[in-house]
Design an enzyme around this catalytic site. Sequence first.
Site, short mmCIF file in Angstrom:
data_model
loop_
_atom_site.label_atom_id
_atom_site.label_comp_id
_atom_site.label_asym_id
_atom_site.label_seq_id
_atom_site.Cartn_x
_atom_site.Cartn_y
_atom_site.Cartn_z
N ASN A 12 0.87 -1.18 0.00
CA ASN A 12 0.00 0.00 0.00
C ASN A 12 0.90 1.23 0.00
O ASN A 12 1.50 1.56 1.02
CB ASN A 12 -0.89 -0.05 1.25
CG ASN A 12 -1.67 1.23 1.46
OD1 ASN A 12 -1.77 2.07 0.57
ND2 ASN A 12 -2.25 1.37 2.65
N LYS A 14 0.06 4.27 -0.26
CA LYS A 14 -0.57 5.45 0.34
C LYS A 14 -0.36 6.67 -0.57
O LYS A 14 -0.34 6.49 -1.79
CB LYS A 14 -0.03 5.67 1.76
CG LYS A 14 -0.14 4.37 2.59
CD LYS A 14 0.13 4.56 4.05
CE LYS A 14 -0.02 3.21 4.76
NZ LYS A 14 0.12 3.31 6.20
N HIS A 99 -9.37 1.16 5.09
CA HIS A 99 -8.08 1.34 5.78
C HIS A 99 -8.27 2.32 6.94
O HIS A 99 -9.06 3.26 6.84
CB HIS A 99 -7.04 1.88 4.79
CG HIS A 99 -5.66 1.87 5.36
ND1 HIS A 99 -5.22 2.84 6.23
CD2 HIS A 99 -4.64 0.99 5.22
CE1 HIS A 99 -3.98 2.55 6.60
NE2 HIS A 99 -3.60 1.43 6.00
N GLU A 101 -6.63 4.72 7.93
CA GLU A 101 -6.40 6.14 7.59
C GLU A 101 -7.63 6.73 6.90
O GLU A 101 -7.94 7.91 7.07
CB GLU A 101 -5.13 6.26 6.73
CG GLU A 101 -3.89 6.04 7.60
CD GLU A 101 -2.68 5.49 6.87
OE1 GLU A 101 -2.64 5.53 5.62
OE2 GLU A 101 -1.77 5.00 7.56
N GLU A 169 -5.13 -4.96 10.81
CA GLU A 169 -4.10 -3.95 11.00
C GLU A 169 -4.35 -3.20 12.31
O GLU A 169 -5.17 -2.27 12.35
CB GLU A 169 -4.10 -2.94 9.85
CG GLU A 169 -3.85 -3.55 8.50
CD GLU A 169 -3.29 -2.53 7.51
OE1 GLU A 169 -2.19 -2.76 7.01
OE2 GLU A 169 -3.94 -1.49 7.29
N GLY A 175 2.86 2.21 10.76
CA GLY A 175 3.84 3.28 10.61
C GLY A 175 4.62 3.61 11.87
O GLY A 175 5.30 4.63 11.93
N SER A 215 3.64 -2.21 10.25
CA SER A 215 5.09 -2.29 10.47
C SER A 215 5.69 -3.65 10.08
O SER A 215 6.60 -4.13 10.74
CB SER A 215 5.44 -1.93 11.92
OG SER A 215 5.09 -0.58 12.19
P1 PGA Z 1 3.08 0.29 7.59
O1 PGA Z 1 1.60 0.49 7.02
O2 PGA Z 1 3.60 -1.01 6.98
O3 PGA Z 1 3.84 1.48 7.10
O4 PGA Z 1 2.98 0.19 9.06
C1 PGA Z 1 0.71 -0.60 6.90
C2 PGA Z 1 -0.61 -0.13 6.34
O5 PGA Z 1 -1.08 0.94 6.71
O6 PGA Z 1 -1.21 -0.84 5.50
#
Ligand code: PGA
Length: 257
Positions: A12, A14, A99, A101, A169, A175, A215
């Site tokens: 992803n 983003k 997601h 976010e 997640e 992140g 992560s």
């Molecule tokens: P990250 O993001 O691997 O940077 O923690 C995962 C995600 O949001 O799908």
Amino acid sequence: MTPDIRPLVAGNWKMNGLKASAAEFKAMIEGYDDDLARRVDLMICPPATLVLAFAQMAQPSELAVGGQDCHAEASGAHTGDIAAEMLADASATAVIVGHSERRQDHDERDSHVRDKAKAAWRAGLIAIVCVGEAEAERDEGVTLDRIESQLKGSIPDDARAANLVVAYEPVWAIGTGRTPMPGDVAEVHTFIRDKLSARFGEDEGGRMRILYGGSVKPNNAETLMAVDNVDGALVGGASLKADDILAIASAYRQIMG
Ligand code: PGA
């Protein structure tokens, strides 16, 4: 791992990626060799502006391209939104919905996510439906309640193993460089498997892919991907670099032997 489920590693990107990122994407296509492609599906979800170009670049490799979000409707007066049909038209084969976010930044509720998953299926896309608890919910001990209500509210009734991927997640792991202990991942993934099997039947629910996200890095991928009922990864930051996403997918060379 779940026996008989083909794993999926999905990246992803983003809100990252410009035309110049094509070089990094090309390195991913080249690194996704026959041996890796035999073991694991690989997908990249770039920003919408790059979906068509990347899908064309990826041909004829098996590397798939997906979207990061879609609107519930097929067309209409929704400035700035993108329809699942548009992603399919740009040769995407999947779309991430719900997601955390999107849930946070755009106030998306479970009912919105469910409508987006339906839109994905209407357009012939796989829906990657994200669920996950916030840190305060984990601290309060209500993680499984939260996951259960998100699964119920976000996944439409006619889900099938061929068109649904669930991504677990934990919001606090995204992140941050922090990941749950493998035992905690196993607990949630086994819980999700049980809920999917109870709702959609052992046959369909038992074959739905459940990804872990938050992560995932080259140095923890093998441990996380080896956990029961973890059928792959949804990778954010580490999916921007070909070396990293290929190293994560390559965990399956070790796990599968
Ligand atoms: P990250 O993001 O691997 O940077 O923690 C995962 C995600 O949001 O799908």
